[in-house]
Design an enzyme around this catalytic site. Structure first.
Site, mmCIF file in Angstrom:
data_model
loop_
_atom_site.group_PDB
_atom_site.id
_atom_site.type_symbol
_atom_site.label_atom_id
_atom_site.label_comp_id
_atom_site.label_asym_id
_atom_site.label_seq_id
_atom_site.Cartn_x
_atom_site.Cartn_y
_atom_site.Cartn_z
ATOM 1 N N HIS A 11 5.536 -7.252 2.116
ATOM 2 C CA HIS A 11 5.376 -7.290 0.582
ATOM 3 C C HIS A 11 4.871 -8.568 0.439
ATOM 4 C CE1 HIS A 11 7.128 -6.472 -3.379
ATOM 5 N NE2 HIS A 11 7.166 -7.971 -3.339
ATOM 6 N N ILE A 12 4.088 -8.925 -0.499
ATOM 7 C CA ILE A 12 3.449 -10.205 -0.783
ATOM 8 C C ILE A 12 3.996 -10.390 -2.221
ATOM 9 C CG2 ILE A 12 1.333 -9.963 0.320
ATOM 10 C CD1 ILE A 12 -0.140 -8.877 -2.137
ATOM 11 N N ARG A 52 2.552 3.057 -11.978
ATOM 12 C CA ARG A 52 3.606 3.456 -10.986
ATOM 13 C C ARG A 52 5.043 3.739 -11.615
ATOM 14 N NH1 ARG A 52 1.623 0.582 -5.933
ATOM 15 N NH2 ARG A 52 3.747 0.247 -5.428
ATOM 16 N N GLU A 166 1.762 2.629 1.995
ATOM 17 C CA GLU A 166 2.977 1.907 1.465
ATOM 18 C C GLU A 166 4.348 2.560 1.939
ATOM 19 O OE1 GLU A 166 3.088 0.857 -2.612
ATOM 20 O OE2 GLU A 166 0.992 1.169 -2.832
#
Length: 213
Positions: A11-12, A52, A166
């Site tokens: 995760h960034i 999303r 993902e």
């Protein structure tokens, strides 16, 4: 390419978000972040975040949307990080480049075991979960359907969608599951070290220049 023996997920986040993650003891999904007053810098694209949140639900969990989950990639040096590094995308309000962005690394199997024990749903996608169409799976027996060659490709122009597969964890991702933090430079390394708790979970922090563009 076969499924890796021990897949990792990434995760960034902007380094200035780390202190609040540590304080909360977790990463929150976008749906929950919308209900809060988050501190720090947002690095995502607002239009994609909305898609999303409001787009079609996951096929593996029909009442769960992507925005109800904390997202991870299966590799560092993601396509999104490339967009951030160029700092010129018209839909990206953040223009600070890639250096302040840190990678939070976790072990896929460890996370899935935790999620199953705690009743938190999870899934993985075969491509970009922010797109208008994607396929998702809720069983690790289907990991072979991910295009792992695309995931690990460094020249990904011809396999962009596959590289953006993902992993999604419902609602929140515990801080204790972060096993390593990768950073761009020694300066960011110092900022991360200052944000870590003195007497709690302190994952190792490494300058991983190969994780960046």
């Amino acid at each position: 390419m076969p499924v890796p023996a021990k897949p990792k997920i990434y995760h960034i986040v902007h380094v200035d978000r780390l202190a609040s993650i540590v304080a909360d003891g977790c990463l929150w999904c976008d749906a929950e972040m919308d209900r809060r007053a988050p501190s720090g810098t947002t690095i995502g694209m607002s239009a994609i975040k909305q898609r999303r949140l409001k787009g079609p639900p996951l096929s593996s969990h029909p009442d769960l949307h992507v925005g109800d989950c904390v997202p991870f990639y299966f590799c560092p040096r993601s396509v999104m990080l490339f967009v951030i590094s160029r700092a010129n995308h018209p839909d990206l309000s953040y223009c600070g480049g890639q250096e302040p962005i840190i990678h939070l690394e976790a072990d896929l199997q460890t996370v899935v075991t935790w999620a199953n024990e705690h009743g938190q749903r999870w899934a993985f996608t075969l491509s970009n979960a922010g797109s208008y169409y994607f396929e998702d799976r809720g069983d690790l027996a289907h990991l072979h359907e991910i295009d792992w060659s695309a995931v690990y490709a460094t020249n990904w122009q011809q396999c962009k969608e596959g590289k953006q597969a993902e992993f999604l964890l419902e609602n929140r991702f515990p801080w204790q599951l972060v096993e390593r933090i990768g950073v761009h430079s020694q300066a960011i390394h110092q900022q991360v070290m200052q944000a870590l708790p003195a007497n709690d979970h302190r994952p190792p922090v490494e300058v991983r220049r190969s994780w960046y563009y």
